[in-house]
Scaffold this active site. Structure first.
Site, mmCIF file in Angstrom:
data_model
loop_
_atom_site.group_PDB
_atom_site.id
_atom_site.type_symbol
_atom_site.label_atom_id
_atom_site.label_comp_id
_atom_site.label_asym_id
_atom_site.label_seq_id
_atom_site.Cartn_x
_atom_site.Cartn_y
_atom_site.Cartn_z
ATOM 1 N N HIS A 38 41.232 40.357 39.043
ATOM 2 C CA HIS A 38 41.452 39.299 38.053
ATOM 3 C C HIS A 38 42.901 38.789 38.129
ATOM 4 O O HIS A 38 43.157 37.591 38.037
ATOM 5 C CB HIS A 38 41.213 39.839 36.637
ATOM 6 N N GLY A 147 36.233 34.221 41.634
ATOM 7 C CA GLY A 147 36.284 35.156 42.762
ATOM 8 C C GLY A 147 35.059 35.016 43.656
ATOM 9 O O GLY A 147 33.936 34.903 43.167
ATOM 10 N N ASP A 150 31.571 37.258 43.546
ATOM 11 C CA ASP A 150 30.321 36.856 42.900
ATOM 12 C C ASP A 150 29.824 35.579 43.591
ATOM 13 O O ASP A 150 29.892 34.479 43.037
ATOM 14 C CB ASP A 150 30.558 36.662 41.407
ATOM 15 N N SER A 185 35.957 46.110 40.494
ATOM 16 C CA SER A 185 34.993 45.601 39.526
ATOM 17 C C SER A 185 35.226 46.319 38.210
ATOM 18 O O SER A 185 35.556 47.518 38.193
ATOM 19 C CB SER A 185 33.564 45.889 40.015
ATOM 20 N N SER A 186 35.040 45.589 37.115
ATOM 21 C CA SER A 186 35.181 46.236 35.803
ATOM 22 C C SER A 186 34.163 47.353 35.654
ATOM 23 O O SER A 186 34.352 48.273 34.858
ATOM 24 C CB SER A 186 34.976 45.205 34.691
HETATM 25 P P1 AMP Z 1 34.253 39.237 35.522
HETATM 26 O O1 AMP Z 1 35.289 39.602 34.524
HETATM 27 O O2 AMP Z 1 33.694 40.396 36.277
HETATM 28 O O3 AMP Z 1 33.215 38.289 34.981
HETATM 29 O O4 AMP Z 1 35.011 38.399 36.638
HETATM 30 C C1 AMP Z 1 35.829 37.318 36.314
HETATM 31 C C2 AMP Z 1 36.263 36.631 37.578
HETATM 32 O O5 AMP Z 1 36.963 37.558 38.410
HETATM 33 C C3 AMP Z 1 35.074 36.105 38.414
HETATM 34 O O6 AMP Z 1 35.424 34.844 38.970
HETATM 35 C C4 AMP Z 1 34.950 37.164 39.478
HETATM 36 O O7 AMP Z 1 34.361 36.677 40.671
HETATM 37 C C5 AMP Z 1 36.397 37.549 39.696
HETATM 38 N N1 AMP Z 1 36.501 38.877 40.306
HETATM 39 C C6 AMP Z 1 35.897 40.021 39.895
HETATM 40 N N2 AMP Z 1 36.187 41.034 40.735
HETATM 41 C C7 AMP Z 1 36.988 40.515 41.694
HETATM 42 C C8 AMP Z 1 37.628 41.060 42.851
HETATM 43 N N3 AMP Z 1 37.501 42.344 43.196
HETATM 44 N N4 AMP Z 1 38.378 40.232 43.611
HETATM 45 C C9 AMP Z 1 38.514 38.925 43.270
HETATM 46 N N5 AMP Z 1 37.943 38.348 42.198
HETATM 47 C C10 AMP Z 1 37.193 39.135 41.422
#
Ligand code: AMP
Length: 283
Positions: A38, A147, A150, A185-186
């Site tokens: 993030h 990112g 996804d 990943s969260s």
């Molecule tokens: P999320 O909080 O998981 O919904 O992700 C929020 C944003 O962060 C989305 O655009 C994801 O694709 C991106 N994201 C999550 N994990 C990663 C990662 N390891 N590298 C780059 N972007 C990420």
């Protein structure tokens, strides 16, 4: 200093000084539990923007019944601390602020929204698009950063932006990984120590498939990736597919050119996804 706001009115007030011609507002939508992936999106947003807004919202519309909505990690204070200096504004709305007319999806991700992630998680992408569109309407960004991890989400959001937000620039960032290749990943916090070891199957499989792309056609590449999973009996592979990046449909065996490898697997009860872009030379 990062300013934290929760309502549309507060957001409008903090953004008002930036709403004029020539000022670039960037939005980084997240569900919080921020990690280095993030933060990389936020850094990239900063390159283009005068003001960077990070939204933190665990979107109920994109979780199916029985998924991890209730236990999804929530840590607003920690997140704000991690962002300090890199983001100007954190927008952390409640569901009522996001969905004043009730929690129903107002966008459809169409046919692609029913494949892969959408097949496993019915309504997921309609929920993602509804939340992202609402954030775009509230923040009115010039740039939004997502990112590549996804990949299917990027595909459906790109479609929606082309159709409904034509003035918005999308920036897509490569996946940030741990040293052993596991994508940040969260949801990685759910993994036990032994599951964390097993999770390495995913980057291994992506690597095996990428190597196979030097000499194999689509089916050989997919086989090479799936073979790696056979060595990890405790991991349940859900799908490993090669798709055409222009349609997100699976490629035929005689396909040549850029392809996107996508994978989803359960490590214990934790569902992880990943992706890699590769070039198929041998049709
Ligand atoms: P999320 O909080 O998981 O919904 O992700 C929020 C944003 O962060 C989305 O655009 C994801 O694709 C991106 N994201 C999550 N994990 C990663 C990662 N390891 N590298 C780059 N972007 C990420």
């Amino acid at each position: 200093m990062t300013t934290v706001v929760h309502t549309a009115e507060e957001l409008d007030a903090v953004l008002a000084p930036f709403r004029h011609e020539g000022t670039v507002i960037a939005l980084v939508p997240t569900m919080g539990a921020l990690h280095e992936g993030h933060i990389e999106l936020v850094r990239r947003a900063r390159q283009d923007a005068d003001v960077v807004v990070v939204s933190i919202f665990v979107n109920p519309l994109q979780f199916s019944a029985g998924e991890d909505f209730d236990r999804y990690p929530r840590s607003l204070d920690n997140d704000v601390a991690k962002l300090d200096g890199s983001a100007d504004i954190v927008f952390a709305p409640t569901p009522e602020v996001m969905y004043p007319e009730g929690q129903t999806s107002r966008f459809s991700a169409g046919k692609v929204g029913e494949l892969f992630e959408g097949a496993s998680r019915p309504g997921h992408f309609d929920g993602v698009l509804t939340a992202v569109a609402r954030l775009f309407d509230l923040v009115l960004p010039n740039v939004a950063v997502f990112g590549q991890k996804d990949a299917q989400q990027v595909f459906v959001i790109s479609d929606m932006v082309a159709a409904s937000f034509p003035d918005l620039a999308l920036v897509i960032i490569p996946t940030v990984r741990e040293e052993d290749g596991l994508a940040l990943s969260s949801r990685n916090v759910y993994l036990s120590e032994s599951e964390r070891e097993d999770a390495r199957v995913i980057p291994h499989a992506l690597l095996a498939a990428t190597h196979a792309a030097r000499h194999s056609s689509a089916s050989g590449i997919v086989c090479a990736g799936k073979k790696v999973f056979e060595q990890y009996p405790l991991v349940r592979l859900e799908y490993l597919e090669l798709v055409d990046p222009s349609t997100f449909e699976p490629v035929e065996n005689d396909y040549a050119g850029e392809a996107t490898l996508i994978v989803a697997a359960y490590v214990g009860s934790t569902r992880l996804i990943d992706t890699e872009n590769l070039e198929i030379i041998h049709a």
